[in-house]
Structures are given as structure tokens and as C-alpha cells.
Design a protein around this motif. Structure first.
Motif, PDB file in Angstrom:
ATOM      1  N   HIS A  17       0.857  -1.286   0.041  1.00 55.50           N
ATOM      2  CA  HIS A  17       0.153  -0.038   0.172  1.00 55.50           C
ATOM      3  C   HIS A  17       0.800   1.354  -0.028  1.00 55.50           C
ATOM      4  N   ILE A  18       0.340   2.407  -0.795  1.00 56.44           N
ATOM      5  CA  ILE A  18       1.067   3.511  -0.957  1.00 56.44           C
ATOM      6  C   ILE A  18      -0.185   4.604  -0.237  1.00 56.44           C
ATOM      7  N   THR A  19       0.355   5.181   0.774  1.00 61.52           N
ATOM      8  CA  THR A  19      -0.832   6.155   1.495  1.00 61.52           C
ATOM      9  C   THR A  19      -0.062   7.529   1.429  1.00 61.52           C
ATOM     10  N   GLY A  20      -1.025   8.458   2.105  1.00 62.14           N
ATOM     11  CA  GLY A  20      -0.577   9.759   2.027  1.00 62.14           C
ATOM     12  C   GLY A  20      -1.033  10.510   0.874  1.00 62.14           C
ATOM     13  N   THR A  21      -1.630  11.900   0.780  1.00 58.52           N
ATOM     14  CA  THR A  21      -1.973  12.364  -0.322  1.00 58.52           C
ATOM     15  C   THR A  21      -1.064  12.778  -1.221  1.00 58.52           C
ATOM     16  N   LEU A  22       0.130  13.317  -0.748  1.00 57.57           N
ATOM     17  CA  LEU A  22       1.358  13.696  -1.708  1.00 57.57           C
ATOM     18  C   LEU A  22       1.821  12.732  -2.263  1.00 57.57           C
ATOM     19  N   PRO A  23       2.200  11.473  -1.498  1.00 51.87           N
ATOM     20  CA  PRO A  23       2.799  10.286  -2.376  1.00 51.87           C
ATOM     21  C   PRO A  23       1.801   9.806  -3.429  1.00 51.87           C
ATOM     22  N   ILE A  24       0.780   9.794  -3.105  1.00 54.75           N
ATOM     23  CA  ILE A  24      -0.256   9.119  -4.027  1.00 54.75           C
ATOM     24  C   ILE A  24      -0.299   9.905  -5.269  1.00 54.75           C
ATOM     25  N   ALA A  25      -0.590  11.442  -5.118  1.00 55.20           N
ATOM     26  CA  ALA A  25      -0.634  12.363  -6.211  1.00 55.20           C
ATOM     27  C   ALA A  25       0.609  12.226  -7.175  1.00 55.20           C
ATOM     28  N   PHE A  26       1.805  12.009  -6.229  1.00 53.55           N
ATOM     29  CA  PHE A  26       3.237  11.957  -7.147  1.00 53.55           C
ATOM     30  C   PHE A  26       3.239  10.756  -8.215  1.00 53.55           C
ATOM     31  N   LEU A  27       2.758   9.645  -7.665  1.00 53.79           N
ATOM     32  CA  LEU A  27       2.852   8.302  -8.231  1.00 53.79           C
ATOM     33  C   LEU A  27       1.739   8.734  -9.304  1.00 53.79           C
ATOM     34  N   LEU A  28       0.626   9.034  -9.176  1.00 57.35           N
ATOM     35  CA  LEU A  28      -0.429   9.298 -10.412  1.00 57.35           C
ATOM     36  C   LEU A  28      -0.033   9.969 -11.381  1.00 57.35           C
ATOM     37  N   VAL A  29       0.687  11.217 -10.927  1.00 57.11           N
ATOM     38  CA  VAL A  29       0.882  12.296 -11.971  1.00 57.11           C
ATOM     39  C   VAL A  29       2.073  11.413 -12.740  1.00 57.11           C
ATOM     40  N   GLY A  30       2.826  10.897 -12.185  1.00 58.34           N
ATOM     41  CA  GLY A  30       3.995  10.123 -13.172  1.00 58.34           C
ATOM     42  C   GLY A  30       3.143   9.333 -14.126  1.00 58.34           C
ATOM     43  N   TYR A  31       1.940   8.464 -13.773  1.00 59.44           N
ATOM     44  CA  TYR A  31       1.324   7.651 -14.731  1.00 59.44           C
ATOM     45  C   TYR A  31       0.658   8.547 -15.763  1.00 59.44           C
ATOM     46  N   ALA A  32       0.246   9.600 -15.390  1.00 57.56           N
ATOM     47  CA  ALA A  32      -0.261  10.701 -16.328  1.00 57.56           C
ATOM     48  C   ALA A  32       0.764  11.249 -17.318  1.00 57.56           C
ATOM     49  N   ARG A  33       1.857  11.489 -16.853  1.00 55.93           N
ATOM     50  CA  ARG A  33       2.961  11.843 -17.847  1.00 55.93           C
ATOM     51  C   ARG A  33       3.400  10.876 -18.867  1.00 55.93           C
ATOM     52  N   THR A  34       3.366   9.628 -18.127  1.00 57.40           N
ATOM     53  CA  THR A  34       3.892   8.541 -19.194  1.00 57.40           C
ATOM     54  C   THR A  34       2.659   8.059 -19.951  1.00 57.40           C
ATOM     55  N   LYS A  35       1.405   8.732 -19.847  1.00 56.15           N
ATOM     56  CA  LYS A  35       0.159   8.212 -20.387  1.00 56.15           C
ATOM     57  C   LYS A  35      -0.090   6.828 -20.370  1.00 56.15           C
ATOM     58  N   ASP A  36       0.159   6.002 -19.457  1.00 56.00           N
ATOM     59  CA  ASP A  36      -0.462   4.582 -19.144  1.00 56.00           C
ATOM     60  C   ASP A  36      -1.794   4.631 -18.873  1.00 56.00           C
ATOM     61  N   LYS A 118      -7.698   6.717  -1.179  1.00 55.22           N
ATOM     62  CA  LYS A 118      -6.887   6.729   0.063  1.00 55.22           C
ATOM     63  C   LYS A 118      -5.614   5.947   0.119  1.00 55.22           C
ATOM     64  N   HIS A 119      -5.478   4.916  -0.644  1.00 54.83           N
ATOM     65  CA  HIS A 119      -4.322   4.137  -0.866  1.00 54.83           C
ATOM     66  C   HIS A 119      -4.343   3.650  -2.258  1.00 54.83           C
ATOM     67  N   VAL A 120      -3.057   3.355  -2.469  1.00 55.44           N
ATOM     68  CA  VAL A 120      -2.871   2.516  -4.072  1.00 55.44           C
ATOM     69  C   VAL A 120      -2.062   1.295  -3.667  1.00 55.44           C
ATOM     70  N   VAL A 121      -2.516   0.196  -4.215  1.00 50.08           N
ATOM     71  CA  VAL A 121      -1.943  -1.135  -4.132  1.00 50.08           C
ATOM     72  C   VAL A 121      -1.010  -1.225  -5.250  1.00 50.08           C
ATOM     73  N   ARG A 122       0.454  -1.152  -4.999  1.00 44.37           N
ATOM     74  CA  ARG A 122       1.406  -1.236  -6.066  1.00 44.37           C
ATOM     75  C   ARG A 122       2.125  -2.530  -5.935  1.00 44.37           C
ATOM     76  N   LEU A 123       1.721  -3.511  -6.870  1.00 45.22           N
ATOM     77  CA  LEU A 123       2.500  -4.947  -6.432  1.00 45.22           C
ATOM     78  C   LEU A 123       4.050  -4.799  -7.070  1.00 45.22           C
ATOM     79  N   GLN A 124       4.738  -5.651  -6.443  1.00 46.16           N
ATOM     80  CA  GLN A 124       6.100  -5.659  -6.934  1.00 46.16           C
ATOM     81  C   GLN A 124       6.151  -6.377  -8.306  1.00 46.16           C
TER      82      GLN A 124
END
Length: 249
Positions: A17-36, A118-124
Motif C-alpha cells: 500500500h502507498i498512502t498519503g495524499t502527496l505520495p499518491i498524487a506524485f505516483l499518479l502524476v507520473g502515470y499521467a505523464r507517461t500516458k499509461d 486513500k491508498h494505492v496497491v502497487r505490487l512488485q
């Protein structure tokens, strides 16, 4: 492959689990930039659409994503109170749930926005989200050994990458590394079975609750089409939703 279904909620949260507003937003912005691309399951898991994340805004507590080209699908999504996003950016399974979507304008075009999860599940990379299948009426796996012998096992758990089965007797000639052709099983309420080839990843002996010897057989899907993976993901989302509803009662 991880046995994530056997982990406690605390262990899953610690590892994935990735939690916290800023870590989650940072992660999702990265996916937006790479157009995943992500699939969004909605309407109680009965519908889904493919989308691209556009932006994540922690100050506004919202995730913006592209709408569908279908006006009907867009209407149905706007009526859904729970939306499950799933994708595989860089081959890593990412999944999160958010609430009701609203229509917004983003960079001059129509888009949707939902509250940040509230959280993002990011598996290895080698892990896949796996759930235990209902025991009352388990999925039934069918396949054949190289010599033509028919295999039929009840499923114990499932992910988009493979299926775990329970056997009370171990067929002769079955071994890790074997490739099985013409495999198939049916998901509940689906009209068509899923057909695929598979390889045996492990065969693990264990003793059941009643002291009965049994074996767990882990199978990896070899050539499962993307459309069938979506059907499995839809089933997983449905089972998870039903379990959460039971716990909430």
C-alpha cells in the motif's frame, strides 16, 4: 509469484500500500505523464472502460482522467458510486478505488474527476493481486496432460496471471514445469468459458483442517488474451466488492 492471499491485511498494507495524499498524487502524476492506460470497473463491477490518467491534484483532492468515447458509458460511470482502477505501468500491477466521478473541463476538453484514493496497491513486478475464490461453489478448472489424461480441480485462488487449485489426489505424471494445453474454466454468470494454455509453477503438499493430505497446485496462464484478463479482473473486483459489503453489515 507471491502468495498475497495468505498475507494478513497488515502485511499487505506494509508491503504493497502507498498512502498519503502527496505520495499518491506524485505516483499518479507520473502515470499521467507517461500516458499509461488503466481500466475502470464501475456499476458494481458490471461495466468497465479503458482510460488514461490526465492529472492528480493534491490541493483539490482529485484525480482527473479521460472520458470514454461512448456517451452511454460516460453516463453509467457518472452514476457509479465506486470505481476501481487497474493498470500495469511498466509491467507492475497498480490498483486503487475511488468514489463518484464528476464531469470537468481539463485543458479545454471534457474529462472526469474523482477524489484521490486513500491508498494505492502497487505490487512488485513479480507479484499479482490474488483473491481466494468462494468456497461454496468454487471455480472448476479443466485441462489435459500431454498424454491426454483429463484434469479437473476446484480453484482456491485466482489472479490475472494464474490460478491456484486444490487436489485431494495427485495425478501420476504431474510435475512443476509441465505445460498444459486446452485448459478452460468458467467464471460465474459468464456465458463463455476462458480457454488458454498454462504451465505448472509449483505443487505443494499440505495437510487440510481435518488432517486430510492434499496438494496445492499453482498454474501460470501462458497465453491468456487481454480481453479475458479483463474478465478475470472484473470477477476479482466483484468478489472483493461482495466481501466488503458483507463485512460492512
Amino acid at each position: 509469484m507471491s502468495q498475497i492471499a495468505q498475507l494478513s491485511e497488515a502485511e499487505i498494507e506494509e508491503r504493497f500500500h502507498i498512502t498519503g495524499t502527496l505520495p499518491i498524487a506524485f505516483l499518479l502524476v507520473g502515470y499521467a505523464r507517461t500516458k499509461d492506460q488503466f481500466t475502470v470497473s464501475f456499476g458494481g463491477g458490471e461495466e468497465m472502460m479503458l482510460t488514461t490518467l490526465l492529472d492528480a491534484q493534491p490541493a483539490g483532492d482529485r484525480l482527473i482522467f479521460d472520458c470514454s468515447g461512448s456517451a452511454e458509458i460516460n453516463r453509467h460511470l457518472l452514476a457509479s458510486g465506486r470505481n476501481v482502477f487497474a493498470g500495469r505501468p511498466a509491467g507492475i500491477h497498480v490498483q486503487f478505488t475511488s468514489g463518484r466521478a464528476t464531469e470537468v473541463v481539463f485543458e479545454g476538453g471534457k474529462a472526469f474527476a474523482v477524489p484521490l484514493p486513500k491508498h494505492v496497491v502497487r505490487l512488485q513486478r513479480r507479484d499479482t493481486f490474488r483473491i481466494e475464490t468462494p468456497r461454496g461453489k468454487p471455480l472448476q478448472f479443466f485441462g489435459r496432460l500431454t498424454g491426454g489424461k483429463l484434469l479437473n480441480f476446484p480453484a482456491h485462488d485466482i489472479s490475472v496471471a494464474g490460478i491456484g487449485m486444490t487436489a485431494l489426489t495427485l495425478p501420476d505424471g504431474l510435475a512443476p514445469g509441465d505445460r498444459l494445453e486446452n485448459c478452460h474454466f468458467a467464471l460465474p454468470e459468464d456465458e463463455h468459458e476462458l480457454f488458454f494454455s498454462a504451465s505448472i509453477r509449483h505443487i505443494t503438499p499440505q495437510v487440510g483442517r481435518a488432517g486430510v493430505q492434499q496438494w496445492r497446485i499453482g498454474l501460470h496462464f501462458e497465453n491468456m488474451p487481454a480481453v479475458e484478463e479483463n474478465r478475470i479482473q472484473r470477477y476479482i473486483a466483484k468478489v472483493e466488492r461482495e466481501r466488503h459489503e458483507l463485512l460492512a453489515k
